[in-house]
Design a protein around this motif. Structure first.
Motif, PDB file in Angstrom:
ATOM      1  N   VAL A 156     -20.314  12.077   0.676  1.00 21.16           N
ATOM      2  CA  VAL A 156     -21.152  12.236  -0.525  1.00 21.16           C
ATOM      3  C   VAL A 156     -22.569  11.739  -0.232  1.00 21.16           C
ATOM      4  O   VAL A 156     -22.779  10.964   0.698  1.00 21.16           O
ATOM      5  N   ASP A 157     -23.530  12.195  -1.052  1.00 21.50           N
ATOM      6  CA  ASP A 157     -24.902  11.687  -0.933  1.00 21.50           C
ATOM      7  C   ASP A 157     -24.933  10.286  -1.513  1.00 21.50           C
ATOM      8  O   ASP A 157     -24.482  10.071  -2.637  1.00 21.50           O
ATOM      9  N   GLN A 158     -25.458   9.358  -0.776  1.00 18.59           N
ATOM     10  CA  GLN A 158     -25.544   7.973  -1.261  1.00 18.59           C
ATOM     11  C   GLN A 158     -26.705   7.291  -0.560  1.00 18.59           C
ATOM     12  O   GLN A 158     -27.114   7.716   0.516  1.00 18.59           O
ATOM     13  N   PRO A 159     -27.248   6.227  -1.185  1.00 15.47           N
ATOM     14  CA  PRO A 159     -28.408   5.562  -0.572  1.00 15.47           C
ATOM     15  C   PRO A 159     -28.104   4.907   0.781  1.00 15.47           C
ATOM     16  O   PRO A 159     -28.904   4.991   1.696  1.00 15.47           O
ATOM     17  N   SER A 160     -26.909   4.269   0.921  1.00 13.12           N
ATOM     18  CA  SER A 160     -26.675   3.560   2.181  1.00 13.12           C
ATOM     19  C   SER A 160     -26.132   4.499   3.249  1.00 13.12           C
ATOM     20  O   SER A 160     -25.301   5.354   2.974  1.00 13.12           O
ATOM     21  N   ARG A 161     -26.623   4.315   4.472  1.00 10.82           N
ATOM     22  CA  ARG A 161     -26.258   5.197   5.582  1.00 10.82           C
ATOM     23  C   ARG A 161     -24.808   4.993   6.004  1.00 10.82           C
ATOM     24  O   ARG A 161     -24.129   5.916   6.390  1.00 10.82           O
ATOM     25  N   PHE A 162     -24.363   3.729   5.953  1.00  6.82           N
ATOM     26  CA  PHE A 162     -23.025   3.416   6.435  1.00  6.82           C
ATOM     27  C   PHE A 162     -22.002   3.343   5.315  1.00  6.82           C
ATOM     28  O   PHE A 162     -22.352   3.148   4.160  1.00  6.82           O
ATOM     29  N   GLY A 163     -20.754   3.489   5.686  1.00 12.81           N
ATOM     30  CA  GLY A 163     -19.670   3.349   4.723  1.00 12.81           C
ATOM     31  C   GLY A 163     -19.718   4.368   3.600  1.00 12.81           C
ATOM     32  O   GLY A 163     -19.878   4.020   2.433  1.00 12.81           O
ATOM     33  N   ASN A 164     -19.578   5.652   3.971  1.00 16.17           N
ATOM     34  CA  ASN A 164     -19.639   6.689   2.941  1.00 16.17           C
ATOM     35  C   ASN A 164     -18.445   6.600   1.994  1.00 16.17           C
ATOM     36  O   ASN A 164     -17.290   6.573   2.415  1.00 16.17           O
ATOM     37  N   LYS A 165     -18.751   6.588   0.699  1.00 16.86           N
ATOM     38  CA  LYS A 165     -17.719   6.335  -0.321  1.00 16.86           C
ATOM     39  C   LYS A 165     -16.660   7.448  -0.423  1.00 16.86           C
ATOM     40  O   LYS A 165     -15.590   7.246  -0.984  1.00 16.86           O
ATOM     41  N   ALA A 166     -16.969   8.613   0.151  1.00 27.12           N
ATOM     42  CA  ALA A 166     -15.971   9.697   0.161  1.00 27.12           C
ATOM     43  C   ALA A 166     -14.721   9.279   0.950  1.00 27.12           C
ATOM     44  O   ALA A 166     -13.627   9.801   0.720  1.00 27.12           O
ATOM     45  N   TYR A 167     -14.890   8.290   1.851  1.00 29.21           N
ATOM     46  CA  TYR A 167     -13.738   7.770   2.603  1.00 29.21           C
ATOM     47  C   TYR A 167     -12.657   7.278   1.638  1.00 29.21           C
ATOM     48  O   TYR A 167     -11.470   7.458   1.887  1.00 29.21           O
ATOM     49  N   ILE A 208      -9.828  15.347   5.947  1.00 32.26           N
ATOM     50  CA  ILE A 208     -11.235  14.958   6.188  1.00 32.26           C
ATOM     51  C   ILE A 208     -12.130  16.169   5.885  1.00 32.26           C
ATOM     52  O   ILE A 208     -13.148  16.049   5.203  1.00 32.26           O
ATOM     53  N   ASP A 209     -11.711  17.349   6.387  1.00 33.44           N
ATOM     54  CA  ASP A 209     -12.482  18.578   6.132  1.00 33.44           C
ATOM     55  C   ASP A 209     -12.583  18.878   4.637  1.00 33.44           C
ATOM     56  O   ASP A 209     -13.587  19.409   4.165  1.00 33.44           O
ATOM     57  N   GLU A 210     -11.533  18.529   3.900  1.00 31.10           N
ATOM     58  CA  GLU A 210     -11.503  18.806   2.459  1.00 31.10           C
ATOM     59  C   GLU A 210     -12.241  17.739   1.643  1.00 31.10           C
ATOM     60  O   GLU A 210     -12.381  17.873   0.427  1.00 31.10           O
ATOM     61  N   THR A 211     -12.685  16.662   2.318  1.00 33.83           N
ATOM     62  CA  THR A 211     -13.351  15.552   1.613  1.00 33.83           C
ATOM     63  C   THR A 211     -14.698  15.271   2.269  1.00 33.83           C
ATOM     64  O   THR A 211     -14.853  14.284   3.000  1.00 33.83           O
ATOM     65  N   PRO A 212     -15.690  16.127   2.053  1.00 28.33           N
ATOM     66  CA  PRO A 212     -16.982  15.911   2.723  1.00 28.33           C
ATOM     67  C   PRO A 212     -17.670  14.626   2.261  1.00 28.33           C
ATOM     68  O   PRO A 212     -17.437  14.172   1.130  1.00 28.33           O
TER      69      PRO A 212
END
Length: 288
Positions: free
Chosen positions: A59-70, A53-57
């Motif tokens: 990402v900037d994205q328009p939607s607040r929820f469900g960050n695609k870096a997951y 998780i620490d190695e995968t911050p």
């Protein structure tokens, strides 16, 4: 659903949950319990997931929820799951690794929807149940399974939920117990049975929670809810508010077990993703 409720998998799963429920009864998280090598290895596995998780911050994205870096984080687990499980399972049991690894991959949320819920939590319990069935975890590991492994799992899941702003899967909103978890409320209420002074009414009291959360899983869950939600407790967590009026922890514990069966294990949206195999088979219960 009838086939599931009559299955060996259901019987073994609920049996596992209830055995652990008995095992932690009246014990604090800080209680001195045995920690086997297998338990240490499971904690190391969870520490690896945490490090990723620490190695995968996010990402900037328009939607607040469900960050695609997951999805990037999940792809790593998907790829490495069997290797991770192989670090816990001794070589002579290596044939079980692919099947057991499936439950680990199911236990951390859904990478398409970027959500997490009690079905994922159930997959982690099933993962631990399978490790018991193949003899990696033993009867005397019971307390450590909840206090060390499951507790660490909760920490990593909370970090995932916060970091990637995961959506609650199949949440009943204000009518559910909690957006993400259920089992720590069951086991956590068992820990508090016959407590000399903490009663169910105390968990809505901030002072009681802040003074005792390090010892009790139930209170850790309450603390996390109050950190994540704003407004009056009675409004954002109505079911828990109602539970705080129950007179004893043993009544709370029994009620939560009934509720878990009805609201999680017997609900199609939760169980539709549950996997069956040779360790948790769908065939009807065989006696003996």
């Amino acid at each position: 659903m009838g086939k599931w409720k009559r299955s060996q998998a259901y019987a073994d799963y609920i049996g596992f949950i209830l055995t652990l429920n008995e095992g932690v009864k009246g014990k604090k998280l800080t209680f001195d319990y045995k920690v086997s090598e297998a338990i240490e290895k499971l904690v190391a596995l969870l520490n690896t997931l945490d490090r990723w998780i620490d190695e995968t911050p996010p990402v900037d994205q328009p939607s607040r929820f469900g960050n695609k870096a997951y999805r990037t984080w999940y792809a790593k687990l998907d790829q490495e799951a069997e290797n991770l499980v192989a670090t816990v399972v001794p070589t002579h049991l290596a044939a079980a690794v692919p099947e057991v690894a499936v439950y680990l991959k199911e236990a951390v949320g859904n990478s398409t929807r970027i959500d997490y819920g009690t079905g994922h939590e159930a997959a982690f319990a099933a993962f631990l149940c399978c490790l018991c069935k193949i003899g990696v975890l033993r009867v005397d590991d019971q307390v450590a399974i909840v206090f060390k492994v499951f507790d660490r799992y909760l920490e990593v899941m909370r970090k995932l939920q916060k970091t990637y702003r995961m959506e609650p899967a199949g949440s009943q909103g204000v009518w559910g117990l909690d957006d993400f978890q259920f089992l720590p409320f069951i086991w956590g209420s068992s820990q508090l049975i016959d407590h000399p002074h903490l009663e169910p009414r105390h968990f809505v009291d901030e002072k009681a929670v802040s003074e005792n959360h390090k010892d009790y899983m139930f209170l850790q869950c309450i603390l996390f809810i109050t950190e994540m939600k704003t407004g009056p407790f009675a409004e954002h967590s109505n079911q828990l508010w109602n539970i705080s009026a129950v007179p004893s922890w043993s009544k709370v514990n029994q009620g939560l077990i009934r509720m878990y069966k009805a609201e999680c294990l017997e609900k199609f949206p939760v169980i539709q993703h549950f996997k069956f195999g040779s360790l948790l088979p769908i065939h009807p219960v065989t006696s003996g």
